[in-house]
Design a protein around this motif. Structure first.
Motif, mmCIF file in Angstrom:
data_model
loop_
_atom_site.group_PDB
_atom_site.id
_atom_site.type_symbol
_atom_site.label_atom_id
_atom_site.label_comp_id
_atom_site.label_asym_id
_atom_site.label_seq_id
_atom_site.Cartn_x
_atom_site.Cartn_y
_atom_site.Cartn_z
ATOM 1 N N GLN A 40 0.822 -1.210 0.000
ATOM 2 C CA GLN A 40 0.000 0.000 0.000
ATOM 3 C C GLN A 40 0.862 1.268 0.000
ATOM 4 O OE1 GLN A 40 -3.307 0.233 -0.450
ATOM 5 N NE2 GLN A 40 -3.171 -1.962 -0.794
ATOM 6 N N ARG A 63 2.084 1.767 -3.502
ATOM 7 C CA ARG A 63 1.010 2.275 -4.369
ATOM 8 C C ARG A 63 0.718 3.751 -4.125
ATOM 9 N NH1 ARG A 63 -3.238 -2.766 -3.977
ATOM 10 N NH2 ARG A 63 -2.051 -4.157 -5.333
ATOM 11 N N ARG A 64 0.811 4.173 -2.880
ATOM 12 C CA ARG A 64 0.521 5.568 -2.536
ATOM 13 C C ARG A 64 1.725 6.488 -2.691
ATOM 14 N NH1 ARG A 64 -1.749 5.650 3.247
ATOM 15 N NH2 ARG A 64 -1.876 7.865 2.770
#
Length: 107
Positions: A92, A95-96
């Motif tokens: 995550q 992805r961010r």
């Protein structure tokens, strides 16, 4: 920083898996779990403890270097407690863009 964090997050999850497998063999597969045979638990436990502490240290450095908010840092640290959540956090964060030093501009 990105490579260090990703490597340590994966190592922490891998040592969690090793510890869980060792505990499974100690308590489920063994005929008499109270026989005092530790099997691989002491070794896997030690490796996981070391990996956990390194993950905490690298996460604190990442918080500073990558300028994470306190909330992100707290979530990253909390993800070290349940098995395998360091992997989820790492994916995550990637992805961010939380692992990209380039987003910080000139440092």
């Amino acid at each position: 920083m990105k490579t260090a964090f990703r490597t340590v997050a994966r190592l922490e999850a891998l040592t969690w898996a090793a510890l869980l497998v060792a505990m499974f063999f100690k308590w489920v597969v063994q005929d008499d779990p109270h026989a005092g045979i530790e099997g691989g638990v002491p070794v896997a436990g030690l490796l996981h403890g070391i990996a956990f502490m390194v993950y905490v240290a690298v996460t604190l450095v990442a918080w500073r270097v990558l300028r994470w908010s306190p909330k992100v840092a707290l979530v990253a640290l909390a993800c070290a407690v349940p098995p395998f959540l360091t992997l989820v956090f790492e994916v995550q964060a990637e992805r961010r863009g939380l692992l990209d030093e380039s987003r910080l501009g000139a440092v």
